[in-house]
Design an enzyme around this catalytic site. Structure first.
Site, PDB file in Angstrom:
ATOM      1  N   LYS A   1     -13.483  -8.537   9.872  1.00  0.00           N
ATOM      2  CA  LYS A   1     -14.897  -8.941   9.944  1.00  0.00           C
ATOM      3  C   LYS A   1     -15.124  -9.909  11.086  1.00  0.00           C
ATOM      4  O   LYS A   1     -16.010  -9.718  11.927  1.00  0.00           O
ATOM      5  CB  LYS A   1     -15.336  -9.565   8.620  1.00  0.00           C
ATOM      6  CG  LYS A   1     -16.851  -9.827   8.530  1.00  0.00           C
ATOM      7  CD  LYS A   1     -17.290 -11.211   8.949  1.00  0.00           C
ATOM      8  CE  LYS A   1     -16.798 -12.306   8.057  1.00  0.00           C
ATOM      9  NZ  LYS A   1     -17.435 -13.614   8.352  1.00  0.00           N
TER      10      LYS A   1
ATOM     11  N   ASP B   1     -19.497  -8.157   6.147  1.00  0.00           N
ATOM     12  CA  ASP B   1     -19.379  -9.376   5.345  1.00  0.00           C
ATOM     13  C   ASP B   1     -19.869  -9.078   3.934  1.00  0.00           C
ATOM     14  O   ASP B   1     -20.080  -7.916   3.571  1.00  0.00           O
ATOM     15  CB  ASP B   1     -20.163 -10.530   5.994  1.00  0.00           C
ATOM     16  CG  ASP B   1     -21.674 -10.301   5.951  1.00  0.00           C
ATOM     17  OD1 ASP B   1     -22.130  -9.211   5.528  1.00  0.00           O
ATOM     18  OD2 ASP B   1     -22.414 -11.227   6.333  1.00  0.00           O
TER      19      ASP B   1
END
Length: 209
Positions: free
Chosen positions: A118, A136
């Site tokens: 991420k 996320d």
């Protein structure tokens, strides 16, 4: 469900301001801000980095600090002990391997301490203008709730979204899904009645059949 492009088009009209809300001026600053953003709001991170980056904003500068010094600077971000260790170690590795510069590939980024897929994709997307899909908690929740994907983990969500969303829209769709998750498709109580894509949403349809 409508074509994914049509859904993204609606979200683009709904959130014309969708973009990265972390403040930064260099890839390194974005990397540090993204590490700090774990389980912390962007607003809080920006308050911390506004002062932090005035003092230190390079890998070389952070590598010279002790973990305790970094902790003192970032303690209002939460999880500051582990974050300070990761920031210190990442800064040292950048100095040792990359002359203090942030590398521009996923494989290199994820080898840095505290940098998962991420964080790496956020940096690639925003600092290097590469097509990347950062997942996320908001993107994971919203993509599954709407029905764009059906996955159990953020990593699987990343790969499935890359399959269903055209590559040129990966980076911006990340921001659109985050904004939708923060403003309407909230974790505890989604505001379905005002949602512009409710008629194409699996969650809404299941509750209203």
């Amino acid at each position: 469900m409508k074509d994914v492009n049509e859904i993204l088009d609606v979200l683009e009209k709904t959130y014309p301001d969708a973009k990265c809300e972390l403040n930064y001026t260099t890839p390194f600053e974005l990397l540090i801000a993204t590490i700090l953003s774990a389980q912390c709001t962007d607003v809080r991170v920006n308050k911390v980095t506004e002062e932090l980056f005035k003092k230190y904003n390079t890998a070389k500068a952070f590598s010279k600090l002790s973990v305790e010094q970094i902790s003192e600077e970032i303690k209002s971000c939460g999880l500051y002990k582990s974050k300070s260790q990761k920031i210190k170690a990442t800064s040292e590795m950048l100095c040792e391997l990359y002359d203090g510069q942030v590398p521009g590939t996923l494989d290199e980024l994820v080898k840095l301490p505290g940098v998962g897929r991420k964080t790496a994709n956020v940096v690639l997307s925003n600092a290097f203008n590469q097509d990347a899909m950062a997942v996320d908690t908001h993107v994971f929740r919203v993509a599954n709730r709407i029905g764009l994907v059906q996955t159990q983990t953020p990593e699987k969500t990343e790969f499935e979204l890359m399959d269903v969303i055209p590559k040129k829209r990966w980076s911006h769709s990340h921001h659109l899904l985050i904004f939708h998750g923060r403003r309407i498709c909230k974790a505890r109580k989604p505001e379905c009645e005002i949602c512009p894509i409710k008629n194409d949403c699996s969650y809404y349809k299941e509750g209203n059949d």
